[in-house]
Design an enzyme around this catalytic site. Structure first.
Site, mmCIF file in Angstrom:
data_model
loop_
_atom_site.group_PDB
_atom_site.id
_atom_site.type_symbol
_atom_site.label_atom_id
_atom_site.label_comp_id
_atom_site.label_asym_id
_atom_site.label_seq_id
_atom_site.Cartn_x
_atom_site.Cartn_y
_atom_site.Cartn_z
ATOM 1 N N CYS A 1 -10.660 -6.742 -19.312
ATOM 2 C CA CYS A 1 -9.762 -7.826 -18.886
ATOM 3 C C CYS A 1 -10.004 -8.291 -17.444
ATOM 4 O O CYS A 1 -10.059 -9.488 -17.168
ATOM 5 C CB CYS A 1 -8.300 -7.414 -19.072
ATOM 6 N N HIS B 1 -2.921 -9.778 -14.611
ATOM 7 C CA HIS B 1 -3.696 -9.063 -13.595
ATOM 8 C C HIS B 1 -3.989 -10.022 -12.439
ATOM 9 O O HIS B 1 -4.310 -11.192 -12.663
ATOM 10 C CB HIS B 1 -5.055 -8.616 -14.158
#
Ligand code: 25A
Ligand code: L14
Length: 340
Positions: free
Chosen positions: A133, A246
């Site tokens: 990710c 994130h």
């Protein structure tokens, strides 16, 4: 190679998990041409029902022989399941798009971000890997700059949400927060230390060189996706008490000098990116704003005044969407585009 059809039999492996659930909703949202959806998880979830379009689909137990007749399988049930089951799927003619770290660095497996290296898909032999990710959102933002100014070195620090670890980690952050606010002891089951009101400079296991596996995934996967082993890269990955999204502080050194305005203009044209960068108005990307969205958000673009040609930027994206489920579905869409 995938054969061209009007609609495909699609499977989600790990459908009851944080990423698997997102895969099911994204297939529906993007009107992916599904003739039949099959859902697999562990025996814990057998018979559980999950909504898809106007149906309720029953979760089945994953076994080696379930893949006959399935065209595309999106795997998100952990690396061990991918190692154990993906070869059986590929043998039965099913194309696997795997979200785990199991196959990413295998030289025969393409590691793909559709905005960056879609053509690598053409070389697949049954298994395609979806990158980590943190790596995905970084390369979406850096590839257009690399193409114009050649990146020599990257220094990245991440601020990663707990949903990357799965549904159990989201429960842990919520439960620890509730406990602390009611003056009770916290329980740590998923992470080694308390994550509520804290930061943990460890994601995944430590390796012999003192880096974590997550940090080395960023180094190795970035080079493979960008197709350039000369890029120097060092990473520090940190878990923060955020549910979704994130964030990354990225510093780059380029061969050709770019001003902040030139970098902003390049990124404004690039696919999959939204620029949120107006410091005079206090505008920059925040994980709470990016959760549930598809784009990679870039802000705080500024020149690194300590070297002749360098830039700093702040990159945020939803780790369950672009960082995992959405990128996997976009890979499947590209496969269909290339199908004959
Ligand atoms: O990305 P994730 O979230 O980490 O998910 C990983 C995916 O990989 C699958 C896994 O399926 C999941 O889909 N997977 C793992 N091993 C696999 C294997 N061998 C495998 N697939 C195939 N083969 P799963 O069936 O193990 O996942 C279901 C678990 O995820 C919880 N969950 C899902 N969405 C959630 C969520 N939890 C919180 N919030 C969400 N949004 C799901 O919770 C289940 O734990 P649940 O509500 O369905 O059930 C919680 C109950 O389950 C009990 N329990 C937990 N572990 C066990 C157990 N009971 C018995 N044995 C256990 N080992 C809990 O006590 C609770 O009552
Ligand atoms: O894709 O946040 O290799 O705990 C493994 C652990 C992604 C995230 C991967 C986490 C990951 C992750």
């Amino acid at each position: 190679m995938l054969k061209r059809k009007d609609k495909y039999v699609v499977a989600v492996v790990g459908a009851t998990g944080a990423v698997g659930g997102e895969m099911v909703s994204i297939l529906q949202e993007r009107k992916f041409p599904v003739s039949e959806l099959r859902l697999f998880a562990s025996d814990r979830s057998e018979g559980k029902k999950i909504e898809f379009k106007d149906d309720e689909i029953k979760v089945e137990v994953l076994k080696e022989d379930v893949f006959k007749g399935i065209d595309i399988a999106l795997f998100s049930a952990g690396a061990q399941r991918s190692k154990d089951f993906a070869p059986f799927a590929a043998k039965d003619g099913c194309v696997v798009i795997d979200n785990s770290s199991a196959w990413r660095m295998d030289p025969s497996v393409p590691l793909v971000v559709p905005e960056v290296n879609p053509d690598d898909l053409k070389k697949h032999t049954g298994i395609i890997a979806n990158p980590n990710c943190s790596t995905i959102q970084m390369v979406v933002a850096l590839k257009p700059i690399h193409d114009k100014a050649k990146i020599k070195r990257i220094v990245v620090s991440t601020y990663q949400a707990v949903s990357g670890t799965g549904a159990k980690a989201m429960d842990e952050l919520l439960e620890q927060t509730k406990s602390l606010l009611s003056f009770q002891d916290v329980k740590c089951n998923v992470y080694p230390y308390q994550i509520a009101f804290n930061c943990l400079p460890q994601i995944d296991v430590f390796l012999e060189n003192g880096y974590t596996k997550e940090e080395m995934k960023m180094v190795n996967e970035t080079r493979k996706i960008m197709g350039d082993n000369s890029i120097q890269l060092t990473a520090t990955t940190v878990r923060v008490p955020v549910f979704r999204g994130h964030s990354e502080c990225v510093n780059i050194e380029t061969e050709k000098k770019l001003t902040a305005n030139e970098a902003r203009a390049i990124l404004a044209e690039a696919p999959g990116i939204i620029i949120f960068d107006a410091p005079d108005k206090g505008v920059y990307p925040l994980p709470i704003d990016c959760a549930g969205k598809d784009a990679v958000y870039v802000g705080r673009i500024r020149e690194d005044e300590s070297i002749p040609s360098g830039l700093n930027m702040w990159i945020v994206s939803d780790n369950l969407r672009k960082g995992a489920a959405l990128n996997a579905v976009q890979i499947a869409e590209k496969l269909i585009e290339f199908a004959q």
